[in-house]
Design a protein around this motif. Structure first.
Motif, short mmCIF file in Angstrom:
data_model
loop_
_atom_site.label_atom_id
_atom_site.label_comp_id
_atom_site.label_asym_id
_atom_site.label_seq_id
_atom_site.Cartn_x
_atom_site.Cartn_y
_atom_site.Cartn_z
N UNK A 286 -2.94 -5.00 -1.92
CA UNK A 286 -3.05 -5.70 -3.20
C UNK A 286 -1.67 -6.13 -3.71
N UNK A 287 -0.75 -5.15 -3.86
CA UNK A 287 0.64 -5.45 -4.24
C UNK A 287 1.56 -4.94 -3.14
N UNK A 288 2.35 -5.85 -2.59
CA UNK A 288 3.30 -5.49 -1.53
C UNK A 288 4.69 -5.98 -1.94
N UNK A 289 5.58 -5.04 -2.22
CA UNK A 289 6.97 -5.34 -2.55
C UNK A 289 7.81 -5.05 -1.31
N UNK A 290 8.58 -6.05 -0.88
CA UNK A 290 9.33 -5.89 0.36
C UNK A 290 10.79 -6.28 0.16
N UNK A 291 11.69 -5.31 0.39
CA UNK A 291 13.15 -5.54 0.37
C UNK A 291 13.61 -6.19 -0.93
N UNK A 292 13.09 -5.72 -2.05
CA UNK A 292 13.39 -6.32 -3.35
C UNK A 292 14.80 -5.94 -3.81
N UNK A 293 15.55 -6.94 -4.22
CA UNK A 293 16.89 -6.73 -4.75
C UNK A 293 17.04 -7.47 -6.07
N UNK A 294 17.82 -6.86 -6.96
CA UNK A 294 18.14 -7.52 -8.22
C UNK A 294 19.59 -7.25 -8.57
N UNK A 295 20.37 -8.34 -8.66
CA UNK A 295 21.77 -8.28 -9.07
C UNK A 295 21.92 -9.14 -10.33
N UNK A 296 22.46 -8.55 -11.38
CA UNK A 296 22.63 -9.28 -12.63
C UNK A 296 23.94 -10.06 -12.64
N UNK A 297 24.10 -10.91 -13.66
CA UNK A 297 25.26 -11.81 -13.72
C UNK A 297 26.59 -11.06 -13.75
N UNK B 36 -2.40 -0.06 -3.24
CA UNK B 36 -3.76 -0.50 -2.93
C UNK B 36 -4.49 -0.81 -4.23
N UNK B 37 -5.58 -1.53 -4.15
CA UNK B 37 -6.40 -1.81 -5.33
C UNK B 37 -6.86 -0.50 -5.94
N UNK B 38 -6.68 -0.35 -7.23
CA UNK B 38 -7.11 0.86 -7.94
C UNK B 38 -6.14 2.02 -7.88
N UNK B 39 -5.01 1.86 -7.19
CA UNK B 39 -4.05 2.97 -7.06
C UNK B 39 -3.08 2.98 -8.23
N UNK B 40 -2.83 4.18 -8.78
CA UNK B 40 -1.92 4.34 -9.92
C UNK B 40 -0.69 5.12 -9.46
N UNK B 41 0.48 4.59 -9.76
CA UNK B 41 1.74 5.18 -9.31
C UNK B 41 2.64 5.45 -10.51
N UNK C 10 1.37 -10.38 -4.68
CA UNK C 10 0.20 -9.90 -5.40
C UNK C 10 -1.00 -10.68 -4.90
N UNK C 11 -1.88 -10.01 -4.17
CA UNK C 11 -3.02 -10.68 -3.55
C UNK C 11 -2.58 -11.92 -2.77
N UNK C 12 -1.46 -11.78 -2.07
CA UNK C 12 -0.98 -12.85 -1.20
C UNK C 12 -0.09 -13.87 -1.86
N UNK C 13 0.06 -13.84 -3.18
CA UNK C 13 0.92 -14.79 -3.90
C UNK C 13 2.29 -14.14 -4.11
N UNK C 14 3.34 -14.80 -3.64
CA UNK C 14 4.70 -14.25 -3.75
C UNK C 14 5.24 -14.53 -5.15
N UNK C 15 5.20 -13.52 -6.01
CA UNK C 15 5.65 -13.68 -7.39
C UNK C 15 7.15 -13.94 -7.48
N UNK D 98 -6.94 -7.96 -16.17
CA UNK D 98 -5.99 -7.97 -15.07
C UNK D 98 -6.47 -7.15 -13.88
N UNK D 99 -5.77 -7.28 -12.77
CA UNK D 99 -5.99 -6.43 -11.60
C UNK D 99 -4.87 -5.41 -11.48
N UNK D 100 -3.75 -5.67 -12.14
CA UNK D 100 -2.59 -4.79 -12.07
C UNK D 100 -2.06 -4.55 -13.48
N UNK D 101 -1.79 -3.28 -13.80
CA UNK D 101 -1.16 -2.92 -15.06
C UNK D 101 0.28 -2.48 -14.80
N UNK D 102 1.20 -2.98 -15.63
CA UNK D 102 2.58 -2.51 -15.62
C UNK D 102 2.81 -1.82 -16.96
#
Length: 295
Positions: A1-12, A26-31, A61-66, A164-168
């Motif tokens: 459902x949600x797949x995060x791969x090699x995510x990086x964030x560098x600020x200014x 996975x769908x329905x999984x809470x972390x 998210x469901x195949x869409x690269x956010x 929604x399908x995902x809660x943050x």
């Protein structure tokens, strides 16, 4: 459902918040997301809902690269993501009902919302959610007249208005007393289970996290240093996440919380909770409350 791969964030300012984070839900999984201040927890959530743009990596998210979608595509993708904020993020001068209906902006549009032209189905759903979170009859109260726990419940209901399908969830209990914190965590977990929602919950309280969240992800300096079951949160893991400290009291409380939950489980299954504070956590009690409200 949600797949995060090699995510990086560098600020200014060249601060690196995330360093190659990879995570799957996975769908329905809470972390539960834990870690010291500055570990990158909020940055991770903000990257997923695109409040900030990742520097590298993918967020599917469901195949869409956010991480790379924009414009109308991003707006469509955000409809699938509900956000619950630490400071509630309510419009104080608006009523509870108006705050809830703002959760449909992604579908209704700005002008219909501005002129209060909401669909009847959305209004009916708002009443249903108010019942479910224990705020039946409070639809006309202004947000600034509510307690902290009530405001958080409005925030939860507003997020669910998006269907929604995902809660943050960003620090849902940081401003609440211990009893209300437990009630809010219990409510979030029940709602996720009822609706099959996946969720990432950023939370500082380790004991509360291990009591309610089956899977824990620990971040340190922008990297995942633990990803496993809550029952695996021993002194060694806590040291890996937070650094050297005497974790005896914490691990003792974690063990006690697990024993308490196991002992209380049969009673919870019988839905024997009573009183206004706990009524929202019993589906049977919620149904009775709903009959007393006329939209």
């Amino acid at each position: 459902m949600l797949v995060i791969d090699s995510l990086e964030k560098r600020y200014a300012n060249n601060d690196v918040a995330l360093k190659g984070v990879s995570l799957e839900l996975r769908a329905g999984e809470v972390v539960g997301l834990i870690g010291p201040s500055g570990a990158g927890k909020s940055s991770l959530i903000r990257c997923v809902n695109r409040l900030v743009t990742p520097s590298a990596g993918t967020i599917a998210l469901d195949g869409v690269d956010l991480a790379h979608v924009s414009g109308r595509g991003l707006r469509r993708a955000r409809r699938q993501i509900g956000m619950i904020f630490q400071e509630y993020a309510l419009v104080e001068r608006l009523s509870v009902m108006e705050n809830l209906l703002s959760g449909r902006l992604g579908y209704t549009g700005f002008w219909k919302s501005w002129t209060r032209r909401f669909d009847g189905k959305d209004i009916a759903r708002a009443y249903e959610l108010l019942d479910r979170v224990g705020l039946a009859g409070m639809e006309n109260k202004r947000a600034d007249a509510l307690s902290g726990g009530q405001r958080q419940r409005v925030g939860i209901a507003r997020a669910l208005m998006q269907e929604p399908r995902l809660l943050l969830v960003d620090e849902p209990t940081a401003s609440l007393d211990p009893k209300t914190s437990r009630q809010v965590m219990r409510l979030i977990m029940e709602l996720c289970a009822e609706r099959g929602l996946a969720a990432i919950i950023n939370i500082h309280d380790v004991v509360l996290a291990t009591q309610y969240l089956p899977r824990i992800v620990g971040l340190k300096a922008g990297e995942i240093v633990y990803d496993g079951p809550a029952k695996g949160m021993d002194a060694m893991v806590l040291t890996r996440i937070y650094g050297d400290e005497d974790w005896t009291a914490i691990t003792r409380n974690v063990a006690a919380a697990e024993e308490s939950d196991e002992a209380a489980e049969p009673a919870a299954q019988r839905s024997t909770r009573s009183g206004p504070a706990d009524a929202a956590y019993s589906l049977a009690a919620t149904a009775v409350m709903a009959q007393a409200v006329t939209p």
